[in-house]
Design a protein around this motif. Sequence first.
Motif, PDB file in Angstrom:
ATOM      1  N   PRO A  55      -1.369  13.479  -9.299  1.00 43.40           N
ATOM      2  CA  PRO A  55      -0.721  12.170  -9.099  1.00 43.40           C
ATOM      3  C   PRO A  55       0.141  12.144  -7.840  1.00 43.40           C
ATOM      4  N   CYS A  56       0.019  11.041  -7.130  1.00 33.15           N
ATOM      5  CA  CYS A  56       0.829  10.844  -5.930  1.00 33.15           C
ATOM      6  C   CYS A  56       2.292  10.767  -6.366  1.00 33.15           C
ATOM      7  N   ARG A  57       3.160  11.358  -5.569  1.00 34.39           N
ATOM      8  CA  ARG A  57       4.568  11.392  -5.979  1.00 34.39           C
ATOM      9  C   ARG A  57       5.436  10.478  -5.127  1.00 34.39           C
TER      10      ARG A  57
ATOM     11  N   ARG B 272       6.430   3.257  -8.763  1.00 35.01           N
ATOM     12  CA  ARG B 272       5.846   4.565  -8.487  1.00 35.01           C
ATOM     13  C   ARG B 272       4.397   4.351  -8.090  1.00 35.01           C
ATOM     14  N   CYS B 273       3.938   5.118  -7.109  1.00 35.24           N
ATOM     15  CA  CYS B 273       2.543   4.986  -6.693  1.00 35.24           C
ATOM     16  C   CYS B 273       1.628   5.424  -7.831  1.00 35.24           C
ATOM     17  N   ALA B 274       0.564   4.656  -8.039  1.00 33.69           N
ATOM     18  CA  ALA B 274      -0.358   4.932  -9.149  1.00 33.69           C
ATOM     19  C   ALA B 274      -1.560   5.761  -8.698  1.00 33.69           C
TER      20      ALA B 274
ATOM     21  N   PRO C 157       0.831  -1.207   0.000  1.00 32.20           N
ATOM     22  CA  PRO C 157       0.000   0.000   0.000  1.00 32.20           C
ATOM     23  C   PRO C 157       0.869   1.260   0.000  1.00 32.20           C
ATOM     24  N   CYS C 158       0.288   2.350  -0.452  1.00 39.39           N
ATOM     25  CA  CYS C 158       0.969   3.644  -0.378  1.00 39.39           C
ATOM     26  C   CYS C 158       0.932   4.112   1.071  1.00 39.39           C
ATOM     27  N   GLY C 159       2.025   4.702   1.525  1.00 39.16           N
ATOM     28  CA  GLY C 159       2.118   5.135   2.910  1.00 39.16           C
ATOM     29  C   GLY C 159       1.447   6.467   3.193  1.00 39.16           C
TER      30      GLY C 159
HETATM   31 ZN    ZN Z   1       0.305   7.181  -3.170  1.00 40.31          ZN
END
Ligand code: ZN
Length: 129
Positions: A114-116, A105-107, A72-74
Amino acid sequence: MMQRMRSWREAAERFDERRRREHLAPRLESRSRDLASLRLAIEEFHDGTRTGSVKHVRHVVVASAPALFALPCGDASCEGGGYDVTRPVMRALRGHTERFEADARCAGTTGGVPCRRMLHVVGTATYRP
Ligand SMILES: [Zn+2]
């Protein structure tokens, strides 16, 4: 308050989705029969600046782990985010690579852009002779 409840539900749904995908994925052991151990050093950071770097190490239980490496994205405000390094990890394991690296890269999006966030994984694997 509503915002908070919504994100809680979305987080729960994302968690369920991840569990479902992990359950459906083939077992790691069936895809890489001679794999003896796998350790992933995972670093997540903001692209460019490398700020907000978070590191952790995951010791994969080869006997029971799915052949799926999705994380998961943090960033709690990220929507639809996450990383999937299944392909580069499985490619490395098939090639009996003892040390490998993968980037993702987070999608997702945060606040409509867009998440960086990015993920850098360093894998260390051992194989049975
Ligand atoms: Zn993200």
